[in-house]
Design a protein around this motif. Structure first.
Motif, PDB file in Angstrom:
ATOM      1  N   TRP A  43      -3.886  -7.572 -13.458  1.00 57.83           N
ATOM      2  CA  TRP A  43      -4.611  -7.080 -14.621  1.00 57.83           C
ATOM      3  C   TRP A  43      -3.978  -5.773 -15.059  1.00 57.83           C
ATOM      4  N   PHE A  44      -4.122  -5.458 -16.339  1.00 57.20           N
ATOM      5  CA  PHE A  44      -3.543  -4.223 -16.858  1.00 57.20           C
ATOM      6  C   PHE A  44      -4.380  -3.681 -17.998  1.00 57.20           C
ATOM      7  N   LEU A  45      -4.096  -2.441 -18.331  1.00 59.18           N
ATOM      8  CA  LEU A  45      -4.604  -1.789 -19.540  1.00 59.18           C
ATOM      9  C   LEU A  45      -3.422  -1.144 -20.238  1.00 59.18           C
ATOM     10  N   TRP A  46      -3.462  -1.109 -21.543  1.00 60.59           N
ATOM     11  CA  TRP A  46      -2.463  -0.408 -22.335  1.00 60.59           C
ATOM     12  C   TRP A  46      -3.137   0.828 -22.915  1.00 60.59           C
ATOM     13  N   SER A  47      -2.592   2.012 -22.627  1.00 54.19           N
ATOM     14  CA  SER A  47      -3.203   3.264 -23.082  1.00 54.19           C
ATOM     15  C   SER A  47      -2.705   3.697 -24.454  1.00 54.19           C
ATOM     16  N   GLY A  48      -1.724   3.002 -24.976  1.00 54.17           N
ATOM     17  CA  GLY A  48      -1.100   3.404 -26.231  1.00 54.17           C
ATOM     18  C   GLY A  48       0.336   3.842 -26.016  1.00 54.17           C
ATOM     19  N   ASP A  49       0.638   4.297 -24.808  1.00 54.40           N
ATOM     20  CA  ASP A  49       2.020   4.642 -24.461  1.00 54.40           C
ATOM     21  C   ASP A  49       2.347   4.339 -23.000  1.00 54.40           C
ATOM     22  N   GLU A  50       1.350   3.835 -22.268  1.00 53.94           N
ATOM     23  CA  GLU A  50       1.568   3.563 -20.848  1.00 53.94           C
ATOM     24  C   GLU A  50       0.814   2.290 -20.446  1.00 53.94           C
ATOM     25  N   LEU A  51       1.492   1.430 -19.689  1.00 59.92           N
ATOM     26  CA  LEU A  51       0.861   0.260 -19.113  1.00 59.92           C
ATOM     27  C   LEU A  51       0.318   0.682 -17.752  1.00 59.92           C
ATOM     28  N   VAL A  52      -0.967   0.467 -17.534  1.00 57.42           N
ATOM     29  CA  VAL A  52      -1.613   0.901 -16.297  1.00 57.42           C
ATOM     30  C   VAL A  52      -2.029  -0.316 -15.487  1.00 57.42           C
ATOM     31  N   LEU A  53      -1.608  -0.328 -14.228  1.00 59.96           N
ATOM     32  CA  LEU A  53      -1.990  -1.337 -13.249  1.00 59.96           C
ATOM     33  C   LEU A  53      -2.717  -0.613 -12.128  1.00 59.96           C
ATOM     34  N   ALA A  54      -3.422  -1.354 -11.280  1.00 61.63           N
ATOM     35  CA  ALA A  54      -4.153  -0.713 -10.184  1.00 61.63           C
ATOM     36  C   ALA A  54      -3.940  -1.484  -8.899  1.00 61.63           C
ATOM     37  N   LEU A 100     -10.545   3.489  -9.085  1.00 55.66           N
ATOM     38  CA  LEU A 100      -9.818   3.994 -10.237  1.00 55.66           C
ATOM     39  C   LEU A 100     -10.601   3.665 -11.518  1.00 55.66           C
ATOM     40  N   PRO A 101     -10.847   4.644 -12.390  1.00 58.23           N
ATOM     41  CA  PRO A 101     -11.607   4.352 -13.629  1.00 58.23           C
ATOM     42  C   PRO A 101     -10.977   3.221 -14.447  1.00 58.23           C
ATOM     43  N   GLU A 102      -9.654   3.180 -14.531  1.00 55.54           N
ATOM     44  CA  GLU A 102      -8.999   2.113 -15.292  1.00 55.54           C
ATOM     45  C   GLU A 102      -9.236   0.743 -14.661  1.00 55.54           C
ATOM     46  N   TYR A 103      -9.400   0.711 -13.339  1.00 53.35           N
ATOM     47  CA  TYR A 103      -9.679  -0.561 -12.669  1.00 53.35           C
ATOM     48  C   TYR A 103     -11.030  -1.106 -13.128  1.00 53.35           C
ATOM     49  N   THR A 104     -11.997  -0.221 -13.260  1.00 54.72           N
ATOM     50  CA  THR A 104     -13.298  -0.637 -13.758  1.00 54.72           C
ATOM     51  C   THR A 104     -13.165  -1.176 -15.181  1.00 54.72           C
ATOM     52  N   GLU A 105     -12.380  -0.519 -16.014  1.00 57.12           N
ATOM     53  CA  GLU A 105     -12.148  -1.012 -17.388  1.00 57.12           C
ATOM     54  C   GLU A 105     -11.484  -2.381 -17.365  1.00 57.12           C
ATOM     55  N   MET A 106     -10.526  -2.564 -16.449  1.00 61.55           N
ATOM     56  CA  MET A 106      -9.849  -3.856 -16.334  1.00 61.55           C
ATOM     57  C   MET A 106     -10.836  -4.948 -15.949  1.00 61.55           C
ATOM     58  N   GLN A 107     -11.731  -4.639 -15.016  1.00 60.54           N
ATOM     59  CA  GLN A 107     -12.715  -5.633 -14.597  1.00 60.54           C
ATOM     60  C   GLN A 107     -13.590  -6.070 -15.773  1.00 60.54           C
ATOM     61  N   VAL A 108     -14.041  -5.117 -16.575  1.00 56.75           N
ATOM     62  CA  VAL A 108     -14.853  -5.447 -17.745  1.00 56.75           C
ATOM     63  C   VAL A 108     -14.041  -6.289 -18.719  1.00 56.75           C
ATOM     64  N   ARG A 109     -12.815  -5.894 -18.944  1.00 58.59           N
ATOM     65  CA  ARG A 109     -11.957  -6.593 -19.899  1.00 58.59           C
ATOM     66  C   ARG A 109     -11.690  -8.042 -19.483  1.00 58.59           C
ATOM     67  N   TYR A 110     -11.403  -8.250 -18.203  1.00 60.12           N
ATOM     68  CA  TYR A 110     -11.033  -9.584 -17.736  1.00 60.12           C
ATOM     69  C   TYR A 110     -12.230 -10.435 -17.301  1.00 60.12           C
ATOM     70  N   LEU A 111     -13.302  -9.798 -16.811  1.00 56.71           N
ATOM     71  CA  LEU A 111     -14.424 -10.549 -16.262  1.00 56.71           C
ATOM     72  C   LEU A 111     -15.676 -10.528 -17.128  1.00 56.71           C
ATOM     73  N   GLY A 112     -15.782  -9.539 -18.023  1.00 60.76           N
ATOM     74  CA  GLY A 112     -17.017  -9.328 -18.760  1.00 60.76           C
ATOM     75  C   GLY A 112     -17.881  -8.339 -17.994  1.00 60.76           C
ATOM     76  N   ALA A 113     -18.805  -7.683 -18.694  1.00 55.71           N
ATOM     77  CA  ALA A 113     -19.578  -6.583 -18.117  1.00 55.71           C
ATOM     78  C   ALA A 113     -20.412  -7.005 -16.905  1.00 55.71           C
TER      79      ALA A 113
END
Length: 158
Positions: A43-54, A100-113
């Protein structure tokens, strides 16, 4: 003017923006500590200039990335026609206490809230440590058979 493969400005194309906003997994290619290649869907997030993995601290992947931080990543669809975003560069690792805060965002993005809350509860235990894996791409490639290389797809009769 068509951007050339490798140009980071390709991150501003429709194909890149679409894939970076998608829930397709990123496939991380790196070199393991034994010198052999590895590829992992993540899973990943794009911050606008950085790809974030956890990752969880202490994993073999983290040890390998500390030793050899140069990586390649692909985010792609099967198509037809396929869309492919290729990224290369050197990752920066940051270890944190807790989830990691971004990991929580990834979980919401991929799994739903709802499912994300349950998944977070499973990993948010005392003593957990995570590693933020950040990539600011230095090389970008895009395979887009609708606008960049339409003849490549048309030649297949589709």
């Amino acid at each position: 003017m068509m951007l050339t493969q490798g140009d980071p400005a390709l991150l501003d194309t429709d194909i890149a923006r679409g894939l970076l906003a998608s829930t397709e997994p990123a496939r991380l290619a790196y070199t393991a500590t034994d010198g052999t290649p590895r590829v992992l869907p993540m899973w990943f997030l794009w911050s606008g200039d950085e790809l974030v993995l956890a990752s969880f601290a202490g994993s073999a992947k983290v040890a390998a990335l500390r030793a050899r931080p140069d990586v390649a990543i692909t985010i792609d669809t099967l198509g037809p026609p396929p869309d492919v975003l290729l990224l290369r560069g050197r990752v920066e690792l940051t270890e944190v206490a807790g989830v990691l805060p971004e990991y929580t965002e990834m979980q919401v993005r991929y799994l739903g809230a709802e499912f994300a809350a349950a998944a977070r509860a499973e990993v948010d235990v005392p003593g957990v440590r995570m590693v933020r894996i950040g990539l600011r791409p230095t090389w970008v490639g895009a395979l887009d058979f609708r606008t960049r290389f339409p003849a490549g797809f048309a030649e297949r009769g589709r």
